[in-house]
Design an enzyme around this catalytic site. Structure first.
Site, PDB file in Angstrom:
ATOM      1  CG  LEU A   1      -6.377  -6.143   5.148  1.00  0.00           C
ATOM      2  CD1 LEU A   1      -6.682  -6.022   6.632  1.00  0.00           C
ATOM      3  CD2 LEU A   1      -7.359  -5.320   4.344  1.00  0.00           C
ATOM      4  CG  HIS A   2      -2.187  -3.700  -0.786  1.00  0.00           C
ATOM      5  ND1 HIS A   2      -2.197  -2.491  -1.435  1.00  0.00           N
ATOM      6  CD2 HIS A   2      -3.179  -4.446  -1.360  1.00  0.00           C
ATOM      7  CE1 HIS A   2      -3.141  -2.500  -2.367  1.00  0.00           C
ATOM      8  NE2 HIS A   2      -3.755  -3.679  -2.336  1.00  0.00           N
ATOM      9  CB  ALA A   3      -0.200   0.866   1.261  1.00  0.00           C
TER      10      ALA A   3
END
Length: 89
Positions: free
Chosen positions: A14-16
């Site tokens: 769950l990155h940007a």
């Protein structure tokens, strides 16, 4: 309160970008939606809150929702996570 468990399959976790997709979708619903990783939880309508969980690829998370459109919200969020955050117009 409704609960679903899903596995993050996105290679970067769950990155940007995936987080911004989740927040955008969560904000379309009135339900209160929480994401849980281990013993930590975050408001799914807050980018900073979700990013603080540092969820990686292969990790299982729980989604909890309560409110009048909770079932619909969880179904849509699960669909987006399962489709590796590809949104459909």
């Amino acid at each position: 309160m409704l609960t679903k468990e899903v596995t993050i399959t996105n290679q970067l976790g769950l990155h940007a970008r995936p987080v911004s997709v989740l927040v955008e979708i969560a904000n379309q619903f009135e339900a209160e939606i929480i994401i849980i990783r281990g013993n930590q939880e975050a408001n799914l309508k807050s980018i900073i809150s979700i990013m603080s969980l540092a969820v990686g690829c292969g990790e299982k998370i729980k989604l909890q929702a309560k409110g009048k459109d909770a079932e619909e919200a969880l179904a849509k969020i699960e669909e987006v996570i399962t489709d590796d955050f590809e949104t459909k117009a």
